[in-house]
Motif scaffolding. Sequence first.
Motif, mmCIF file in Angstrom:
data_model
loop_
_atom_site.group_PDB
_atom_site.id
_atom_site.type_symbol
_atom_site.label_atom_id
_atom_site.label_comp_id
_atom_site.label_asym_id
_atom_site.label_seq_id
_atom_site.Cartn_x
_atom_site.Cartn_y
_atom_site.Cartn_z
ATOM 1 N N ASP A 96 0.820 -1.211 0.000
ATOM 2 C CA ASP A 96 0.000 0.000 0.000
ATOM 3 C C ASP A 96 0.854 1.261 0.000
ATOM 4 O OD1 ASP A 96 -2.746 -1.140 0.346
ATOM 5 O OD2 ASP A 96 -1.813 -1.956 2.152
ATOM 6 N N LEU A 97 2.123 1.120 0.389
ATOM 7 C CA LEU A 97 3.042 2.249 0.484
ATOM 8 C C LEU A 97 4.448 1.697 0.427
ATOM 9 C CD1 LEU A 97 3.182 5.426 1.161
ATOM 10 C CD2 LEU A 97 3.626 4.685 3.509
ATOM 11 N N ALA A 98 5.365 2.444 -0.187
ATOM 12 C CA ALA A 98 6.767 2.027 -0.253
ATOM 13 C C ALA A 98 7.641 3.002 0.527
ATOM 14 C CB ALA A 98 7.237 1.954 -1.705
ATOM 15 N N LEU A 99 8.700 2.469 1.127
ATOM 16 C CA LEU A 99 9.773 3.257 1.723
ATOM 17 C C LEU A 99 11.024 2.882 0.951
ATOM 18 C CD1 LEU A 99 10.952 5.090 4.011
ATOM 19 C CD2 LEU A 99 11.249 2.990 5.355
ATOM 20 N N CYS A 100 11.606 3.839 0.197
ATOM 21 C CA CYS A 100 12.617 3.459 -0.778
ATOM 22 C C CYS A 100 13.493 4.639 -1.170
ATOM 23 C CB CYS A 100 11.945 2.892 -2.031
ATOM 24 S SG CYS A 100 10.770 4.044 -2.798
ATOM 25 N N ARG A 101 14.558 4.353 -1.905
ATOM 26 C CA ARG A 101 15.354 5.374 -2.573
ATOM 27 C C ARG A 101 14.548 5.954 -3.738
ATOM 28 N NH1 ARG A 101 18.873 6.826 1.157
ATOM 29 N NH2 ARG A 101 20.598 5.393 1.525
ATOM 30 N N SER A 102 15.136 6.934 -4.406
ATOM 31 C CA SER A 102 14.393 7.554 -5.513
ATOM 32 C C SER A 102 15.233 7.611 -6.788
ATOM 33 C CB SER A 102 13.908 8.950 -5.123
ATOM 34 O OG SER A 102 14.934 9.737 -4.548
ATOM 35 N N GLY A 103 15.793 6.433 -7.141
ATOM 36 C CA GLY A 103 16.398 6.313 -8.454
ATOM 37 C C GLY A 103 15.347 6.503 -9.535
#
Length: 369
Positions: free
Chosen positions: A265-272
Motif C-alpha cells: 500500500d506504500l513504499a519506503l525506498c530510494r528515488s532512483g
Amino acid sequence: MTAARPAGVVLAGGGTGGHIEPMLALADALRRRDPALRITCLGTARGMETRLVPARGYDLRLIPPVPLPRRPTLDLLRVPGRVRRSVAETRALLDEVGADVVVGFGGYVALPAYLAARRAGVPVVVHEQNALPGLANRVGARLAARVAVTVPGTPLHRGEHVGMPLRSAITTLDRAARRAEARATFGLDADRPTLLVFGGSQGAASLNRAAVAAADALTAAGIQVLHARGPKNTDVTVPPRPAGSAPYVVVDYLERMDLAYAAADLALCRSGAVTVAELSAVGLPAAFVPLPIGNGEQRRNALPVVEAGGGFLVDDADLSATWIAATLVPLLTDPAALSGYAAHAAAAGVPDADERLADIVLEVAAGDR
C-alpha cells in the motif's frame, strides 16, 4: 522489385540497471511494433548488460568503455585516446549492422555511440532518465535529431517529456486484482495494510536500520512489512513476531517487483529514476529517501511525484524509527488517505513511455525528424 529491408536500430545503454532497463523496455516496444526490426544493443564487457540483454533475446555487441574521471587526474590524459579507439570500433559496428538510428541512454557506452553515429551520418535519439543529465547525454543532445526526457523540466537541449520506458509487467500491472496473489506469495496476510521497504538491488543501510527499529511500532499498529534488505545485508533481521501479530517478512532480493508492488500500500525506498517511474506507473505512493551522495538527482527525480501529492520526501539523515512511527503509521492505517496518495501517484505516472519513445525512434529512422 526488392522489398525494403527492415530498419536497423542500435541501442546504447550499458552499465547500470538505470540505463539497461529503459533500453530493454524500448527494445520490447519496438519488437511488438515490427518483429522484423534489426535491433542491436551496445554494451561493455563489465556491465550488467552481458547478462540482462541476451536473457531478453537481443543481440549484444561489446565496445570499449570510456569512463570519464570526476576529478582532474593523470587518467584524464588517457581519455582522448580511449575515445578515439571506442568511436572507431563503434563506427565500424554501425556500418556492419546497417544502423538507421542510434538511441542512447547515457553512460559509458552512449558517448562513443553518439560520436560514431555523427561520423557515420546516422541520426541519434537521446533518452535521459534522471532529472539532472550526465555528460554523455549533454553532449548527445547537441548532436541528436530528437531528445526525450523522463522528468519534466530536465535541463537538456530540446528535451521532450516522454517518461521512462518500463517493462510491460509493470505498466500492465493491476495492483488491486493481483493483491491477494501477491500477498500470499510473500507469506503476508490478505487484508492488512502493507509497507514495502527496499533500497535498490543491493539494499540501503539507513533504510534497513530505520525500518527494523520501527518493526514493533509498525506491527503493533497492524501494519505488515515486506522488507528487501539486499543480498549482502544478512545481519538485518527482525525477531519473530508474537502469535497473531502482523507479519514482518525479510527477503534478500525481490525477483518479482510487480508482485511486491501489488502486495504493498506504500513504499519506503530510494528515488532512483526507474524506481520513481515504476511506482508512479503502478500508482503506489512512496516515502522517498534520496541517496545522500551525488549531485542531488534522486531528490529531483522524486519531486514531480511528491509535488503531485503521490508521496513524501525525507532526508536520509532524518529517517528514523521515530519518523516512521509518526508519519507512515498514521497514513498506513487511514485507507482514505492512502487511496488519495495512490491516485495522485498514478496521475504523475507515464505508463506508455515505451510506446511514446518507440514512435520517436521509428519516425527518426524513417527520416521524419
